[in-house]
Design an enzyme around this catalytic site. Structure first.
Site, PDB file in Angstrom:
ATOM      1  NE  ARG A  32      -7.488   3.432   3.159  1.00  0.00           N
ATOM      2  CZ  ARG A  32      -7.819   2.730   4.243  1.00  0.00           C
ATOM      3  NH1 ARG A  32      -9.077   2.335   4.433  1.00  0.00           N
ATOM      4  NH2 ARG A  32      -6.916   2.432   5.147  1.00  0.00           N
ATOM      5  NE  ARG A  33      -6.795   3.121   8.192  1.00  0.00           N
ATOM      6  CZ  ARG A  33      -5.543   2.747   8.336  1.00  0.00           C
ATOM      7  NH1 ARG A  33      -4.621   3.646   8.692  1.00  0.00           N
ATOM      8  NH2 ARG A  33      -5.181   1.490   8.139  1.00  0.00           N
TER       9      ARG A  33
ATOM     10  CB  THR B  65       4.922   5.605  17.742  1.00  0.00           C
ATOM     11  OG1 THR B  65       6.298   5.228  17.796  1.00  0.00           O
ATOM     12  CG2 THR B  65       4.798   7.082  18.075  1.00  0.00           C
ATOM     13  NE  ARG B  66       0.584   5.155  12.777  1.00  0.00           N
ATOM     14  CZ  ARG B  66       0.137   5.092  11.528  1.00  0.00           C
ATOM     15  NH1 ARG B  66      -1.149   4.933  11.298  1.00  0.00           N
ATOM     16  NH2 ARG B  66       0.971   5.173  10.510  1.00  0.00           N
TER      17      ARG B  66
ATOM     18  NE  ARG C 127       3.435   9.966   8.439  1.00  0.00           N
ATOM     19  CZ  ARG C 127       4.636  10.345   8.029  1.00  0.00           C
ATOM     20  NH1 ARG C 127       4.975  11.626   8.016  1.00  0.00           N
ATOM     21  NH2 ARG C 127       5.524   9.443   7.646  1.00  0.00           N
TER      22      ARG C 127
ATOM     23  CE  LYS D 225      -0.797   0.233   5.036  1.00  0.00           C
ATOM     24  NZ  LYS D 225      -0.242   1.569   5.261  1.00  0.00           N
ATOM     25  CG  ASP D 226       3.559   2.142   2.756  1.00  0.00           C
ATOM     26  OD1 ASP D 226       2.523   2.798   2.964  1.00  0.00           O
ATOM     27  OD2 ASP D 226       4.143   1.492   3.646  1.00  0.00           O
TER      28      ASP D 226
ATOM     29  CB  ALA E 131      -1.594  10.669   8.921  1.00  0.00           C
TER      30      ALA E 131
ATOM     31  CB  CYS F 174      -0.446   9.030   0.894  1.00  0.00           C
ATOM     32  SG  CYS F 174       0.005   7.329   1.291  1.00  0.00           S
TER      33      CYS F 174
END
Length: 389
Positions: free
Chosen positions: A194-195, A217-218, A212, A146-147, A191, A305
């Site tokens: 889409r979401r 971390t999230r 991000r 996806k990246d 971030a 993105c």
């Protein structure tokens, strides 16, 4: 999976927090971080920051793998190494000793203060890997698909897709069970345009903020109550054995996933026959067909993105079924398309779905959309300007 509105009991929570904090505590020792994701002990690892710093490798490699240095990227690198070892134990070693892992820092990993839509989109996670591959510093690169941009550098291609993980998104919150019950003013950390767009379409009273960093971390920020909820790809949580944090798994009707979500792709130099021999043996045909269909849809819409685009394909009874959408960042306009047809036409199905949406939305919608994401800090505040009049 835990589907309650609260987090796991104290002991489970302590274990999860250990998982969250461990990579952060040893971030300065990136080689040690990499080794932590290698089952069976330390194996050949090198690191390359943008400055060119390297650690001394422990043995001469047979083939060299390039990867980002995040915990999820490393988990995917070691999964690839494990599969190579299983396919070629005599040449690469039963534990993959002949596969050297090279950790390469990317621009996307180093600029976490802004949303990807503000600083260049998907390519920020792959540019330095492309340079290493073309410069013969590595023989292949392992990517979260996806990246990966739809256009790759000349003389490289995506040779293989590993078997795909669950493509759905996971909703995570210590306070709420579902997106629909979120009260006005709830702060959602994401971030992803889409979401954001799909969240705001369901619940326009919430506020989306930039969120991000790696998975650990999230989750730490969520525990610190920086935000009230977040969404993460279920595939990443499964690969790192962190599914105990999930509040609810979102089906496609609730949150259509990103193009190629849950897929691991392997990029090679097109003229490197030696590496292609190894990598091609790992390809999962069904995954590659579905991902190629989705990326055909994305390429038709020139998506990244920077734009709220979702698309998913699956094989059902010998046919391929595709569902895609494009939305305005505030979620007020959503254009959808679906296709079903023979597997042999998977690329055409994705392309025609993209063309249908482009025609329905109109070129002015896409022009306004691009102007919108360039003019605002897309993930830092709730969008208020419609993408199309």
């Amino acid at each position: 999976l835990n589907t309650a509105s609260h987090f796991p009991p104290t002991r489970k929570r302590a274990v999860r927090m250990f998982k969250v904090l461990l990579p952060v505590a040893i971030a300065a020792l990136i080689a040690d971080t990499a080794s932590a994701f290698a089952p069976g002990g330390v194996l050949p690892v090198r690191t390359r920051a943008v400055s060119g710093m390297r650690l001394t490798m422990e043995m001469e490699p047979v083939i060299r793998l390039g990867t980002r240095g995040s915990p999820l990227a490393l988990a995917q690198a070691y999964e690839t190494r494990r599969r190579l070892a299983a396919a070629f134990p005599d040449e690469l070693g039963k534990e993959g000793e002949g596969v050297q892992i090279n950790i390469i820092n990317t621009s996307g990993d180093m600029r976490l203060d802004k949303a990807l839509s503000e600083i260049g989109g998907k390519g920020l996670f792959t540019k330095e890997l492309d340079v290493a591959l073309l410069g013969n510093e590595v023989d292949f690169c392992v990517h979260s698909m996806k990246d990966v941009p739809t256009f790759l550098p000349d003389n490289t291609h995506l040779e293989t897709m590993l078997p795909r993980e669950d493509t759905r998104d996971a909703f995570i919150s210590p306070k709420y069970k579902t997106i629909e019950e979120l009260p006005e003013g709830t702060i959602i950390g994401s971030a992803s345009l889409r979401r954001q767009a799909q969240l705001l379409a369901k619940n326009p009273g919430i506020k989306c903020v930039n969120f991000r960093g790696n998975v650990q971390t999230r989750l730490r920020k969520l525990d610190d109550e920086v935000v009230d909820a977040t969404l993460l790809a279920l595939a990443g949580l499964k690969r790192m054995d962190m599914t105990d944090c999930i509040t609810k798994i979102l089906d496609w009707d609730e949150m259509l996933p990103a193009v190629a979500q849950g897929a691991i792709g392997i990029q090679v130099r097109s003229d490197d026959e030696k590496t292609i021999k190894y990598i091609s043996a790992l390809n999962d045909k069904d995954t590659k067909i579905c991902v190629e269909c989705e990326r055909s849809f994305l390429a038709t819409l020139d998506g990244s993105c920077k734009t709220p685009i979702a698309g998913q394909a699956k094989l059902v009874d010998g046919k391929i079924k595709f569902r895609g959408l494009v939305a305005s960042p505030d979620g007020q306009q959503i254009f959808r398309a679906e296709r079903e047809g023979p597997v042999s036409e998977h690329m055409e199905l994705g392309r025609s779905a993209g063309e249908e949406i482009r025609e329905e939305a109109g070129e002015q919608f896409f022009a306004d959309l691009m102007e919108y994401v360039q003019d605002i800090q897309a993930a830092n505040t709730k969008p208020t300007k419609a993408a199309a009049k």
